[in-house]
Design a protein around this motif. Sequence first.
Motif, short mmCIF file in Angstrom:
data_model
loop_
_atom_site.label_atom_id
_atom_site.label_comp_id
_atom_site.label_asym_id
_atom_site.label_seq_id
_atom_site.Cartn_x
_atom_site.Cartn_y
_atom_site.Cartn_z
N LEU A 112 -16.26 0.81 2.70
CA LEU A 112 -16.90 0.70 1.03
C LEU A 112 -18.02 1.60 0.97
O LEU A 112 -17.87 2.26 -0.22
N THR A 118 1.00 -0.94 0.26
CA THR A 118 0.02 0.01 0.08
C THR A 118 0.83 1.29 0.07
O THR A 118 0.56 2.28 -0.68
N PHE A 156 -16.14 4.50 -1.75
CA PHE A 156 -16.33 4.02 -3.01
C PHE A 156 -17.90 4.18 -3.25
O PHE A 156 -18.25 4.75 -4.32
N VAL A 183 -7.55 0.63 -2.63
CA VAL A 183 -8.22 -0.64 -2.37
C VAL A 183 -7.23 -1.24 -1.30
O VAL A 183 -7.64 -2.08 -0.47
N LEU A 214 -7.62 -0.43 2.09
CA LEU A 214 -8.69 -0.88 2.51
C LEU A 214 -8.53 -2.25 3.21
O LEU A 214 -8.65 -2.90 4.42
#
Length: 165
Positions: free
Chosen positions: A144, A73, A148, A109, A112
Motif C-alpha cells: 500500500l 486481475t 499507492f 488493486v 494487491l
Amino acid sequence: MTEDGRRRGRHETEEERADRMWGELIQEVRVAQTGVQILFGFLLTVVFYPKFTRLPVDDQHIYIVTVVLGACTTGALIGPVSLHRLVAGRRIKPRAVRLAARLTFVGLVMLLATTTSALLLILRVATHDSYVPWLVTGVVVWYLVCWFGLPMWVRRRHTTRGDDV
C-alpha cells in the motif's frame, strides 16, 4: 525553458497528449501483466499436485479465491489492450486512455488482493504459526505504501490545482 513554460507544462494537443499517455500506460501495464501472468500460471498448476488434496478445507478455499482473483486481475490488466484494439481509429483515444487508466488501477488493486491471498495461502501451508496474519498484514501495508501511498504523496506535494494529471 522559461518560467512560463515550466508552469504550463507541455504544449501538446489533446490527441498528442492521449498518444503520449497511451504509450506510458501500456509500458506500466506490461510490468503488471508480467507479474500477474507468472503468478496466475503458477496458481493454475497447484491443484494438480497430490499434496493439494491433503490441504485443509480452509486452505483449499483460500486457493480458490486466489485463483479467481488472479483470473479477474489478468482480465483487468489485459483489458486496456483489448480496449485500444477495439476502438483504434474511431477518434476517441482521449476517452479510451482515461478508461484504460481506470481499468489498470482496478487491475492493480486486484493484483494487491491476489498477491495477498497467495501469500496468505503459501505461508499457511509453509508454517502454522500464529504470526502469519501479522506477516501478511505487514507485506500488504508495504504494498500500500509503495503502490499507492508514496505516489499519492508525491502527487499531492508536487502538483497544483491547475495541473493536469
